[in-house]
Design a protein around this motif. Structure first.
Motif, PDB file in Angstrom:
ATOM      1  N   MET A 198      46.010  35.777  44.471  1.00  0.00           N
ATOM      2  CA  MET A 198      46.651  36.832  45.232  1.00  0.00           C
ATOM      3  C   MET A 198      47.432  37.722  44.272  1.00  0.00           C
ATOM      4  SD  MET A 198      49.621  36.475  48.148  1.00  0.00           S
ATOM      5  CE  MET A 198      48.492  36.092  49.478  1.00  0.00           C
ATOM      6  N   LYS A 199      47.320  39.021  44.512  1.00  0.00           N
ATOM      7  CA  LYS A 199      48.093  39.991  43.743  1.00  0.00           C
ATOM      8  C   LYS A 199      48.775  40.934  44.723  1.00  0.00           C
ATOM      9  CE  LYS A 199      48.052  43.405  40.199  1.00  0.00           C
ATOM     10  NZ  LYS A 199      47.432  44.046  39.103  1.00  0.00           N
ATOM     11  N   LEU A 200      50.013  41.293  44.416  1.00  0.00           N
ATOM     12  CA  LEU A 200      50.788  42.158  45.294  1.00  0.00           C
ATOM     13  C   LEU A 200      51.116  43.467  44.623  1.00  0.00           C
ATOM     14  CD1 LEU A 200      53.492  39.692  46.578  1.00  0.00           C
ATOM     15  CD2 LEU A 200      51.459  40.433  47.743  1.00  0.00           C
ATOM     16  N   THR A 201      51.180  44.502  45.433  1.00  0.00           N
ATOM     17  CA  THR A 201      51.734  45.773  45.012  1.00  0.00           C
ATOM     18  C   THR A 201      52.569  46.299  46.171  1.00  0.00           C
ATOM     19  OG1 THR A 201      49.770  46.977  45.756  1.00  0.00           O
ATOM     20  CG2 THR A 201      49.861  46.389  43.427  1.00  0.00           C
ATOM     21  N   VAL A 202      53.561  47.107  45.844  1.00  0.00           N
ATOM     22  CA  VAL A 202      54.368  47.743  46.878  1.00  0.00           C
ATOM     23  C   VAL A 202      54.391  49.238  46.634  1.00  0.00           C
ATOM     24  CG1 VAL A 202      55.803  45.738  47.374  1.00  0.00           C
ATOM     25  CG2 VAL A 202      56.536  47.348  45.638  1.00  0.00           C
ATOM     26  N   ASP A 203      54.398  49.990  47.694  1.00  0.00           N
ATOM     27  CA  ASP A 203      54.477  51.440  47.632  1.00  0.00           C
ATOM     28  C   ASP A 203      55.917  51.813  47.961  1.00  0.00           C
ATOM     29  OD1 ASP A 203      54.219  54.170  47.838  1.00  0.00           O
ATOM     30  OD2 ASP A 203      52.417  54.097  49.082  1.00  0.00           O
ATOM     31  N   GLU A 204      56.752  51.895  46.935  1.00  0.00           N
ATOM     32  CA  GLU A 204      58.176  52.131  47.136  1.00  0.00           C
ATOM     33  C   GLU A 204      58.477  53.387  47.957  1.00  0.00           C
ATOM     34  OE1 GLU A 204      60.430  51.866  43.539  1.00  0.00           O
ATOM     35  OE2 GLU A 204      59.729  49.824  43.119  1.00  0.00           O
ATOM     36  N   PRO A 205      57.784  54.508  47.736  1.00  0.00           N
ATOM     37  CA  PRO A 205      58.082  55.697  48.550  1.00  0.00           C
ATOM     38  C   PRO A 205      57.834  55.494  50.053  1.00  0.00           C
ATOM     39  CG  PRO A 205      56.893  56.343  46.581  1.00  0.00           C
ATOM     40  CD  PRO A 205      56.857  54.829  46.644  1.00  0.00           C
ATOM     41  N   LYS A 206      56.937  54.590  50.418  1.00  0.00           N
ATOM     42  CA  LYS A 206      56.669  54.318  51.835  1.00  0.00           C
ATOM     43  C   LYS A 206      57.721  53.422  52.467  1.00  0.00           C
ATOM     44  CE  LYS A 206      52.422  53.588  53.391  1.00  0.00           C
ATOM     45  NZ  LYS A 206      51.057  52.999  53.498  1.00  0.00           N
ATOM     46  N   CYS A 207      58.424  52.652  51.652  1.00  0.00           N
ATOM     47  CA  CYS A 207      59.376  51.649  52.151  1.00  0.00           C
ATOM     48  C   CYS A 207      60.490  52.308  52.966  1.00  0.00           C
ATOM     49  CB  CYS A 207      59.978  50.874  50.974  1.00  0.00           C
ATOM     50  SG  CYS A 207      61.176  49.612  51.467  1.00  0.00           S
ATOM     51  N   VAL A 208      60.775  51.729  54.137  1.00  0.00           N
ATOM     52  CA  VAL A 208      61.843  52.232  55.001  1.00  0.00           C
ATOM     53  C   VAL A 208      63.064  51.320  54.982  1.00  0.00           C
ATOM     54  CG1 VAL A 208      60.277  53.522  56.499  1.00  0.00           C
ATOM     55  CG2 VAL A 208      60.849  51.152  57.065  1.00  0.00           C
ATOM     56  N   ALA A 209      63.085  50.366  54.055  1.00  0.00           N
ATOM     57  CA  ALA A 209      64.229  49.481  53.831  1.00  0.00           C
ATOM     58  C   ALA A 209      64.577  48.621  55.038  1.00  0.00           C
ATOM     59  CB  ALA A 209      65.440  50.285  53.358  1.00  0.00           C
ATOM     60  N   ALA A 210      63.565  48.192  55.790  1.00  0.00           N
ATOM     61  CA  ALA A 210      63.809  47.341  56.947  1.00  0.00           C
ATOM     62  C   ALA A 210      64.213  45.924  56.543  1.00  0.00           C
ATOM     63  CB  ALA A 210      62.570  47.289  57.836  1.00  0.00           C
ATOM     64  N   GLY A 211      63.745  45.474  55.387  1.00  0.00           N
ATOM     65  CA  GLY A 211      64.149  44.169  54.870  1.00  0.00           C
ATOM     66  C   GLY A 211      63.402  42.974  55.428  1.00  0.00           C
ATOM     67  N   GLN A 212      62.386  43.197  56.234  1.00  0.00           N
ATOM     68  CA  GLN A 212      61.629  42.075  56.803  1.00  0.00           C
ATOM     69  C   GLN A 212      60.987  41.220  55.716  1.00  0.00           C
ATOM     70  OE1 GLN A 212      61.676  41.235  60.145  1.00  0.00           O
ATOM     71  NE2 GLN A 212      63.260  42.790  59.990  1.00  0.00           N
ATOM     72  N   CYS A 213      60.483  41.865  54.675  1.00  0.00           N
ATOM     73  CA  CYS A 213      59.836  41.127  53.590  1.00  0.00           C
ATOM     74  C   CYS A 213      60.815  40.181  52.905  1.00  0.00           C
ATOM     75  CB  CYS A 213      59.221  42.086  52.578  1.00  0.00           C
ATOM     76  SG  CYS A 213      60.383  43.271  51.859  1.00  0.00           S
ATOM     77  N   VAL A 214      62.031  40.621  52.709  1.00  0.00           N
ATOM     78  CA  VAL A 214      63.047  39.799  52.049  1.00  0.00           C
ATOM     79  C   VAL A 214      63.425  38.613  52.934  1.00  0.00           C
ATOM     80  CG1 VAL A 214      65.361  39.773  51.055  1.00  0.00           C
ATOM     81  CG2 VAL A 214      63.916  41.785  50.785  1.00  0.00           C
ATOM     82  N   LEU A 215      63.510  38.837  54.214  1.00  0.00           N
ATOM     83  CA  LEU A 215      63.842  37.745  55.139  1.00  0.00           C
ATOM     84  C   LEU A 215      62.740  36.692  55.179  1.00  0.00           C
ATOM     85  CD1 LEU A 215      65.320  39.768  58.123  1.00  0.00           C
ATOM     86  CD2 LEU A 215      66.573  38.350  56.494  1.00  0.00           C
ATOM     87  N   ILE A 216      61.493  37.124  55.084  1.00  0.00           N
ATOM     88  CA  ILE A 216      60.355  36.214  55.193  1.00  0.00           C
ATOM     89  C   ILE A 216      60.026  35.545  53.865  1.00  0.00           C
ATOM     90  CG2 ILE A 216      57.885  36.076  55.730  1.00  0.00           C
ATOM     91  CD1 ILE A 216      58.410  38.468  57.693  1.00  0.00           C
ATOM     92  N   ALA A 217      60.099  36.290  52.764  1.00  0.00           N
ATOM     93  CA  ALA A 217      59.717  35.755  51.450  1.00  0.00           C
ATOM     94  C   ALA A 217      60.740  36.175  50.381  1.00  0.00           C
ATOM     95  CB  ALA A 217      58.315  36.233  51.073  1.00  0.00           C
ATOM     96  N   PRO A 218      61.934  35.593  50.421  1.00  0.00           N
ATOM     97  CA  PRO A 218      62.995  36.011  49.499  1.00  0.00           C
ATOM     98  C   PRO A 218      62.742  35.686  48.031  1.00  0.00           C
ATOM     99  CG  PRO A 218      63.677  34.082  50.740  1.00  0.00           C
ATOM    100  CD  PRO A 218      62.369  34.542  51.333  1.00  0.00           C
ATOM    101  N   ASP A 219      61.815  34.799  47.750  1.00  0.00           N
ATOM    102  CA  ASP A 219      61.479  34.502  46.354  1.00  0.00           C
ATOM    103  C   ASP A 219      60.500  35.510  45.770  1.00  0.00           C
ATOM    104  OD1 ASP A 219      63.114  32.256  46.346  1.00  0.00           O
ATOM    105  OD2 ASP A 219      61.487  30.914  46.943  1.00  0.00           O
ATOM    106  N   VAL A 220      59.936  36.336  46.626  1.00  0.00           N
ATOM    107  CA  VAL A 220      58.925  37.307  46.189  1.00  0.00           C
ATOM    108  C   VAL A 220      59.457  38.738  46.275  1.00  0.00           C
ATOM    109  CG1 VAL A 220      56.589  38.178  46.615  1.00  0.00           C
ATOM    110  CG2 VAL A 220      57.089  35.746  46.925  1.00  0.00           C
TER     111      VAL A 220
END
Length: 65
Positions: free
Chosen positions: A1-23
């Motif tokens: 598995m490889k991840l990428t994030v599109d920072e300009p699209k991010c709306v800072a909801a924080g769901q990803c941090v709540l679900i996978a704080p190590d990632v």
């Protein structure tokens, strides 16, 4: 598995941090996602997929290898 994030699209909801704080983390100044690892361990794959689905801006891309 490889991840990428599109920072300009991010709306800072924080769901990803709540679900996978190590990632994922968030910048302190604006809350935009910070990718802590592009290749999470197998034990994190389920949470990473869930984070991508939960992202309201679809800013997380998961590539299965």
């Amino acid at each position: 598995m490889k991840l990428t994030v599109d920072e300009p699209k991010c709306v800072a909801a924080g769901q990803c941090v709540l679900i996978a704080p190590d990632v994922f983390d968030q910048r302190e100044d604006d809350g935009v996602v910070v990718l802590l690892t592009e290749a999470p361990g197998v034990n994190q794959h389920r949470a990473v997929r869930e984070s991508a689905l939960a992202c309201p801006a679809a800013a997380i891309q998961v590539t299965e290898q």
